[in-house]
Design an enzyme around this catalytic site. Sequence first.
Site, PDB file in Angstrom:
ATOM      1  N   THR A   1      -4.955  13.325   5.438  1.00 10.68           N
ATOM      2  CA  THR A   1      -3.549  13.530   5.818  1.00 10.68           C
ATOM      3  C   THR A   1      -3.399  14.855   6.551  1.00 10.68           C
ATOM      4  O   THR A   1      -2.786  14.934   7.625  1.00 10.68           O
ATOM      5  CB  THR A   1      -2.636  13.470   4.578  1.00 10.68           C
ATOM      6  OG1 THR A   1      -2.939  12.275   3.862  1.00 10.68           O
ATOM      7  CG2 THR A   1      -1.174  13.466   4.974  1.00 10.68           C
TER       8      THR A   1
ATOM      9  N   ASP B   1      -0.430  10.808  -4.499  1.00  6.85           N
ATOM     10  CA  ASP B   1       0.686  11.475  -3.814  1.00  6.85           C
ATOM     11  C   ASP B   1       0.877  12.777  -4.594  1.00  6.85           C
ATOM     12  O   ASP B   1      -0.066  13.246  -5.259  1.00  6.85           O
ATOM     13  CB  ASP B   1       1.945  10.593  -3.811  1.00  6.85           C
ATOM     14  CG  ASP B   1       3.053  11.142  -2.899  1.00  6.85           C
ATOM     15  OD1 ASP B   1       2.911  11.055  -1.668  1.00  6.85           O
ATOM     16  OD2 ASP B   1       4.034  11.698  -3.414  1.00  6.85           O
TER      17      ASP B   1
ATOM     18  N   LYS C   1       5.446   2.034  -2.997  1.00  3.04           N
ATOM     19  CA  LYS C   1       5.314   3.371  -3.569  1.00  3.04           C
ATOM     20  C   LYS C   1       5.526   3.265  -5.065  1.00  3.04           C
ATOM     21  O   LYS C   1       6.188   2.329  -5.538  1.00  3.04           O
ATOM     22  CB  LYS C   1       6.347   4.332  -2.965  1.00  3.04           C
ATOM     23  CG  LYS C   1       5.956   5.782  -3.068  1.00  3.04           C
ATOM     24  CD  LYS C   1       4.953   6.206  -2.005  1.00  3.04           C
ATOM     25  CE  LYS C   1       4.495   7.629  -2.218  1.00  3.04           C
ATOM     26  NZ  LYS C   1       3.695   8.122  -1.079  1.00  3.04           N
TER      27      LYS C   1
ATOM     28  N   LYS D   1       0.858  -1.188   0.000  1.00  3.13           N
ATOM     29  CA  LYS D   1       0.000   0.000   0.000  1.00  3.13           C
ATOM     30  C   LYS D   1       0.885   1.225   0.000  1.00  3.13           C
ATOM     31  O   LYS D   1       1.822   1.333   0.800  1.00  3.13           O
ATOM     32  CB  LYS D   1      -0.865  -0.017   1.283  1.00  3.13           C
ATOM     33  CG  LYS D   1      -1.816   1.151   1.386  1.00  3.13           C
ATOM     34  CD  LYS D   1      -3.176   0.806   0.813  1.00  3.13           C
ATOM     35  CE  LYS D   1      -4.006   2.033   0.498  1.00  3.13           C
ATOM     36  NZ  LYS D   1      -3.683   2.683  -0.790  1.00  3.13           N
TER      37      LYS D   1
END
Length: 448
Positions: A213, A169, A129, A93
């Site tokens: 976040t 991201d 990632k 993940k």
Amino acid sequence: MPNINARIEHIIEQVVRRNPGEWEFHQAVREVAGTLGPVLRKFPQYAEQKIIERICEPERQIIFRVCWQDDRGEVHINRGFRVQFNSALGPYKGGIRFHPSVYLGIVKFLGFEQIFKNAVTGMPIGGAKGGSDFDPKGKSDGEIMRFCQSFMTEMYRHVGEFTDVPAGDIGVGTREVGYLFGQYKRITNRYESGVLTGKSPHWGGALVRREATGYGVVYFVEEMLKARGESIEGKTCVVSGSGNVAIYAIEKLQALGAKVVACSDSNGFIHHPAGLNLETVKRLKEIERRRIRHYVEEHPDATYVDCGNIWTVPCQVALPCATQNELDEASARTLLENGCIAVAEGANMPSTPEAVRLFLDSGIAFGPGKAANAGGVATSALEMQQNASRDAWTFDFTERRLHEIMQSIHQDCYETAAAFGSPGNYVIGSNIVGFQRVAEAMLAFGVV
Ligand code: NAP
């Protein structure tokens, strides 16, 4: 066990030798490994079974060509990456980054960090990632779509709800996740909601994922300050960046009564002593996709500093939420001289090792990214839970879960730091919590 420090130094040397030129990855390994001496002393089986050495080697690294055509028909070739680092605790993940600076070393540093961060959340997720050196800036919607489709045309064979679950991201938000999911669905003929997180709530995304976040960083700051008998209310804050993490950190800071006076993008920063108008920032960044300098056209009492250093703006709470190594030693010293009492990393590894050392030595509250920005991936895991049960939770319920998770991350890191003789050191706390959870699973699985 004798010579633990020498052994850790040797591990770091091996990583540097085996991964030449990937200095962000070296930095990330050095940062974690350098704090694990006390754990290896207490649990010699981790050293005997070479757990650190095994964690430093990704389980799988995928590098692929991504060809696409721009609006004029010109062909472009980019490079795509997916590093599936560790699956001891669950499916891989971690997000996908589209930025011209992306190369294997950046993806590996981010993937390595992600292993521990994900473990710190207590959710059943491994670490990974991905990304590409594609630059989304200035691209049309059609170009973004064609790039995302081409990227997924290779990546689809490596991901899946039980295998690897990417998310966004830098440069990858709900729009890009939409195009990636659309292509995955088309190729596989499966409506597999759990293959990506950060989806729009209209088609399987979790409410609060967009905010998670940024909100989570602020919840973490709240807990750090509470532990020192302080609160966020009335504090002057500076937040770098003006992307997903920064915007929602600003939103939560303001909701808790703080005054946010500065934010930035990669061209410069704005300083608004009266307090930022978040509606303007959101419109400029989320809707119009323009540069932050345009803010001052609507707020003449604010100033824009081109190419400036945002950390020169005096504040009590500083949240680096843009990118890696954006806050160096000199900036850290300036923050401390200006009376900063808390720093929490919304971005991944935004503080250089020298800056971190200064913060820790000064005794201010310092929240490392592995703990402070873990709310995003934790909420991604909540999105996976909802997808698996074909359910959709309310905003309030999901935010309550996020809040509880951030509180428990804080508590685990706080207690672990104290148990290993470094009270108040969340760097040590988060590294040890994350490492031990992964290490225990790896021991249980044998040598694989
Ligand atoms: P984003 O929405 O793309 O925003 C990134 C922001 O940082 C933008 O304002 C961007 O400015 C700025 N920035 C990017 N590269 C920069 C550079 N080299 N120098 C200066 N400024 C730069 O990305 P994000 O999702 O907010 O991510 C920000 C950070 O948080 C990253 O480190 C990411 O890994 C980390 N993070 C994100 C999440 C998440 O859920 N999104 C979770 C955990 C950690 P420009 O627009 O000018 O490029």
